[in-house]
Scaffold this motif. Structure first.
Motif, PDB file in Angstrom:
ATOM      1  N   THR A 161      21.735 -28.724   0.451  1.00 32.27           N
ATOM      2  CA  THR A 161      20.884 -29.892   0.183  1.00 32.27           C
ATOM      3  C   THR A 161      20.042 -30.243   1.412  1.00 32.27           C
ATOM      4  OG1 THR A 161      22.717 -31.351   0.759  1.00 32.27           O
ATOM      5  CG2 THR A 161      22.413 -30.866  -1.567  1.00 32.27           C
ATOM      6  N   ALA A 162      20.610 -30.077   2.581  1.00 34.44           N
ATOM      7  CA  ALA A 162      19.847 -30.347   3.808  1.00 34.44           C
ATOM      8  C   ALA A 162      18.721 -29.332   3.959  1.00 34.44           C
ATOM      9  CB  ALA A 162      20.766 -30.319   5.021  1.00 34.44           C
ATOM     10  N   GLN A 163      18.946 -28.103   3.542  1.00 35.65           N
ATOM     11  CA  GLN A 163      17.912 -27.079   3.634  1.00 35.65           C
ATOM     12  C   GLN A 163      16.739 -27.426   2.719  1.00 35.65           C
ATOM     13  OE1 GLN A 163      17.870 -24.484   5.749  1.00 35.65           O
ATOM     14  NE2 GLN A 163      15.825 -24.029   5.046  1.00 35.65           N
ATOM     15  N   GLN A 164      17.020 -27.948   1.535  1.00 38.75           N
ATOM     16  CA  GLN A 164      15.944 -28.355   0.638  1.00 38.75           C
ATOM     17  C   GLN A 164      15.144 -29.513   1.239  1.00 38.75           C
ATOM     18  OE1 GLN A 164      18.083 -29.246  -2.920  1.00 38.75           O
ATOM     19  NE2 GLN A 164      18.200 -27.113  -3.588  1.00 38.75           N
ATOM     20  N   GLU A 165      15.825 -30.462   1.844  1.00 40.43           N
ATOM     21  CA  GLU A 165      15.123 -31.580   2.484  1.00 40.43           C
ATOM     22  C   GLU A 165      14.276 -31.089   3.655  1.00 40.43           C
ATOM     23  OE1 GLU A 165      18.146 -34.347   3.541  1.00 40.43           O
ATOM     24  OE2 GLU A 165      18.596 -34.872   1.454  1.00 40.43           O
ATOM     25  N   LEU A 166      14.800 -30.136   4.420  1.00 39.51           N
ATOM     26  CA  LEU A 166      14.027 -29.578   5.539  1.00 39.51           C
ATOM     27  C   LEU A 166      12.798 -28.839   5.027  1.00 39.51           C
ATOM     28  CD1 LEU A 166      16.845 -28.271   7.917  1.00 39.51           C
ATOM     29  CD2 LEU A 166      15.284 -30.162   8.321  1.00 39.51           C
TER      30      LEU A 166
ATOM     31  N   ALA B  17       5.420 -31.187   4.136  1.00 38.46           N
ATOM     32  CA  ALA B  17       4.684 -32.417   4.457  1.00 38.46           C
ATOM     33  C   ALA B  17       4.058 -32.332   5.841  1.00 38.46           C
ATOM     34  CB  ALA B  17       5.619 -33.621   4.363  1.00 38.46           C
ATOM     35  N   LEU B  18       4.819 -31.842   6.811  1.00 41.56           N
ATOM     36  CA  LEU B  18       4.291 -31.764   8.174  1.00 41.56           C
ATOM     37  C   LEU B  18       3.191 -30.715   8.293  1.00 41.56           C
ATOM     38  CD1 LEU B  18       7.560 -32.177  10.269  1.00 41.56           C
ATOM     39  CD2 LEU B  18       5.723 -33.843   9.943  1.00 41.56           C
TER      40      LEU B  18
ATOM     41  N   ARG C 122      -4.520 -31.515   8.155  1.00 43.51           N
ATOM     42  CA  ARG C 122      -5.410 -32.679   8.161  1.00 43.51           C
ATOM     43  C   ARG C 122      -5.817 -33.046   9.586  1.00 43.51           C
ATOM     44  NH1 ARG C 122      -4.993 -37.838   9.252  1.00 43.51           N
ATOM     45  NH2 ARG C 122      -2.745 -37.748   9.546  1.00 43.51           N
ATOM     46  N   LEU C 123      -4.844 -33.036  10.501  1.00 40.09           N
ATOM     47  CA  LEU C 123      -5.146 -33.393  11.887  1.00 40.09           C
ATOM     48  C   LEU C 123      -6.038 -32.353  12.562  1.00 40.09           C
ATOM     49  CD1 LEU C 123      -1.722 -34.821  13.051  1.00 40.09           C
ATOM     50  CD2 LEU C 123      -3.835 -36.075  12.623  1.00 40.09           C
TER      51      LEU C 123
END
Length: 105
Positions: free
Chosen positions: A39-44, A50-51, A57-58
């Motif tokens: 589950t942590a791997q999916q969040e990462l 996102a980053l 964009r930056l």
């Protein structure tokens, strides 16, 4: 006496199996929900996506800023860009410009 020794060996075997099952269960649960689990791997992965989009964009924003700065360099000065920056910084307007005040909300 024989029955007590046999009971002791059976209980020792059950205790070893119980300890082994508890250890396997502990590591199995941590493999799924732990700090580096599935589950942590999916969040990462979601955070990486996102980053990465924020980085794109930056980079585009920086490229636009560098392009505008390049127009203000002394070796290649764009008069329109200079006029825009001067008006913005000094808060002036050309008499031929149409200026509308927008009320604050």
């Amino acid at each position: 006496m024989v029955s007590r020794s046999r009971l002791k060996s059976i209980l020792a075997g059950i205790a070893l199996y119980a300890i082994a099952a508890a250890a396997i269960g502990y590591f199995g649960i941590n493999a799924y929900t732990g700090r580096y689990g599935l589950t942590a791997q999916q969040e990462l992965d979601q955070e990486i996506i996102a980053l990465t989009s924020e980085l794109v964009r930056l980079k585009n924003e920086r490229a636009e800023g560098e392009k505008r700065v390049a127009l203000l360099r002394s070796e290649r000065l764009d008069p329109d860009m200079l006029d825009e920056r001067v008006r913005y910084q000094l808060d002036f307007a050309n008499p031929a410009d149409l200026v509308r005040k927008i009320p604050a909300r």
